[in-house]
Design a protein around this motif. Sequence first.
Motif, PDB file in Angstrom:
ATOM      1  N   GLU A 184       0.835  -1.206   0.000  1.00  0.00           N
ATOM      2  CA  GLU A 184       0.000   0.000   0.000  1.00  0.00           C
ATOM      3  C   GLU A 184       0.872   1.258   0.000  1.00  0.00           C
ATOM      4  O   GLU A 184       0.608   2.208  -0.731  1.00  0.00           O
ATOM      5  CB  GLU A 184      -0.926  -0.014   1.213  1.00  0.00           C
ATOM      6  CG  GLU A 184      -1.975   1.063   1.184  1.00  0.00           C
ATOM      7  CD  GLU A 184      -2.973   0.922   2.325  1.00  0.00           C
ATOM      8  OE1 GLU A 184      -3.505   1.963   2.723  1.00  0.00           O
ATOM      9  OE2 GLU A 184      -3.198  -0.193   2.798  1.00  0.00           O
ATOM     10  N   TRP A 185       1.917   1.243   0.814  1.00  0.00           N
ATOM     11  CA  TRP A 185       2.834   2.378   0.848  1.00  0.00           C
ATOM     12  C   TRP A 185       3.529   2.548  -0.496  1.00  0.00           C
ATOM     13  O   TRP A 185       3.656   3.652  -1.009  1.00  0.00           O
ATOM     14  CB  TRP A 185       3.868   2.180   1.956  1.00  0.00           C
ATOM     15  CG  TRP A 185       4.901   3.257   1.991  1.00  0.00           C
ATOM     16  CD1 TRP A 185       4.751   4.512   2.515  1.00  0.00           C
ATOM     17  CD2 TRP A 185       6.217   3.206   1.457  1.00  0.00           C
ATOM     18  NE1 TRP A 185       5.909   5.232   2.346  1.00  0.00           N
ATOM     19  CE2 TRP A 185       6.822   4.443   1.699  1.00  0.00           C
ATOM     20  CE3 TRP A 185       6.949   2.221   0.802  1.00  0.00           C
ATOM     21  CZ2 TRP A 185       8.109   4.734   1.308  1.00  0.00           C
ATOM     22  CZ3 TRP A 185       8.241   2.504   0.406  1.00  0.00           C
ATOM     23  CH2 TRP A 185       8.809   3.750   0.661  1.00  0.00           C
ATOM     24  N   ARG A 186       3.962   1.438  -1.086  1.00  0.00           N
ATOM     25  CA  ARG A 186       4.639   1.488  -2.383  1.00  0.00           C
ATOM     26  C   ARG A 186       3.710   2.062  -3.455  1.00  0.00           C
ATOM     27  O   ARG A 186       4.112   2.894  -4.270  1.00  0.00           O
ATOM     28  CB  ARG A 186       5.092   0.081  -2.784  1.00  0.00           C
ATOM     29  CG  ARG A 186       5.897   0.090  -4.086  1.00  0.00           C
ATOM     30  CD  ARG A 186       5.955  -1.264  -4.712  1.00  0.00           C
ATOM     31  NE  ARG A 186       4.592  -1.657  -5.072  1.00  0.00           N
ATOM     32  CZ  ARG A 186       4.233  -2.879  -5.333  1.00  0.00           C
ATOM     33  NH1 ARG A 186       5.074  -3.865  -5.241  1.00  0.00           N
ATOM     34  NH2 ARG A 186       2.991  -3.151  -5.674  1.00  0.00           N
ATOM     35  N   ASP A 187       2.451   1.659  -3.436  1.00  0.00           N
ATOM     36  CA  ASP A 187       1.493   2.176  -4.408  1.00  0.00           C
ATOM     37  C   ASP A 187       1.280   3.675  -4.227  1.00  0.00           C
ATOM     38  O   ASP A 187       1.173   4.420  -5.210  1.00  0.00           O
ATOM     39  CB  ASP A 187       0.152   1.447  -4.291  1.00  0.00           C
ATOM     40  CG  ASP A 187       0.244  -0.005  -4.715  1.00  0.00           C
ATOM     41  OD1 ASP A 187       1.242  -0.392  -5.372  1.00  0.00           O
ATOM     42  OD2 ASP A 187      -0.693  -0.763  -4.389  1.00  0.00           O
ATOM     43  N   GLN A 188       1.213   4.123  -2.986  1.00  0.00           N
ATOM     44  CA  GLN A 188       1.048   5.554  -2.705  1.00  0.00           C
ATOM     45  C   GLN A 188       2.260   6.338  -3.213  1.00  0.00           C
ATOM     46  O   GLN A 188       2.118   7.400  -3.809  1.00  0.00           O
ATOM     47  CB  GLN A 188       0.874   5.765  -1.199  1.00  0.00           C
ATOM     48  CG  GLN A 188       0.430   7.141  -0.809  1.00  0.00           C
ATOM     49  CD  GLN A 188      -1.063   7.318  -0.906  1.00  0.00           C
ATOM     50  OE1 GLN A 188      -1.805   6.363  -1.014  1.00  0.00           O
ATOM     51  NE2 GLN A 188      -1.509   8.536  -0.870  1.00  0.00           N
ATOM     52  N   GLN A 189       3.451   5.795  -2.994  1.00  0.00           N
ATOM     53  CA  GLN A 189       4.682   6.429  -3.475  1.00  0.00           C
ATOM     54  C   GLN A 189       4.699   6.489  -5.003  1.00  0.00           C
ATOM     55  O   GLN A 189       5.076   7.499  -5.584  1.00  0.00           O
ATOM     56  CB  GLN A 189       5.909   5.647  -2.991  1.00  0.00           C
ATOM     57  CG  GLN A 189       6.264   5.887  -1.567  1.00  0.00           C
ATOM     58  CD  GLN A 189       6.804   7.273  -1.357  1.00  0.00           C
ATOM     59  OE1 GLN A 189       7.649   7.744  -2.091  1.00  0.00           O
ATOM     60  NE2 GLN A 189       6.300   7.943  -0.356  1.00  0.00           N
ATOM     61  N   ALA A 190       4.289   5.420  -5.637  1.00  0.00           N
ATOM     62  CA  ALA A 190       4.281   5.370  -7.100  1.00  0.00           C
ATOM     63  C   ALA A 190       3.315   6.409  -7.680  1.00  0.00           C
ATOM     64  O   ALA A 190       3.637   7.086  -8.657  1.00  0.00           O
ATOM     65  CB  ALA A 190       3.901   3.976  -7.579  1.00  0.00           C
ATOM     66  N   ALA A 191       2.149   6.546  -7.071  1.00  0.00           N
ATOM     67  CA  ALA A 191       1.178   7.536  -7.537  1.00  0.00           C
ATOM     68  C   ALA A 191       1.738   8.948  -7.409  1.00  0.00           C
ATOM     69  O   ALA A 191       1.596   9.775  -8.324  1.00  0.00           O
ATOM     70  CB  ALA A 191      -0.129   7.407  -6.756  1.00  0.00           C
ATOM     71  N   LEU A 192       2.390   9.218  -6.296  1.00  0.00           N
ATOM     72  CA  LEU A 192       2.982  10.536  -6.081  1.00  0.00           C
ATOM     73  C   LEU A 192       4.095  10.803  -7.098  1.00  0.00           C
ATOM     74  O   LEU A 192       4.172  11.891  -7.677  1.00  0.00           O
ATOM     75  CB  LEU A 192       3.517  10.656  -4.659  1.00  0.00           C
ATOM     76  CG  LEU A 192       4.139  11.992  -4.263  1.00  0.00           C
ATOM     77  CD1 LEU A 192       3.171  13.137  -4.467  1.00  0.00           C
ATOM     78  CD2 LEU A 192       4.595  11.934  -2.808  1.00  0.00           C
TER      79      LEU A 192
END
Length: 61
Positions: A8-16
């Motif tokens: 979930e954290w990785r996905d949030q980072q990727a979106a940013l």
Amino acid sequence: MSKSSRYEWRDQQAALQERMKGFLKNPDNEQLEAVVAEMRAYAAAAKAGTIDIPERFIAFT
């Protein structure tokens, strides 16, 4: 940190990061607003505790 939390954290980072890339390619007001909105969403999730942020982060690029 659980595996699902890490994803979930990785996905949030990727979106940013994608928003930032879009802004750097086309630095207009619309892209800027999108980056700021994404950053606010990330900060709100971090404050609310809905995402876990790892203590250490190592990027392999």
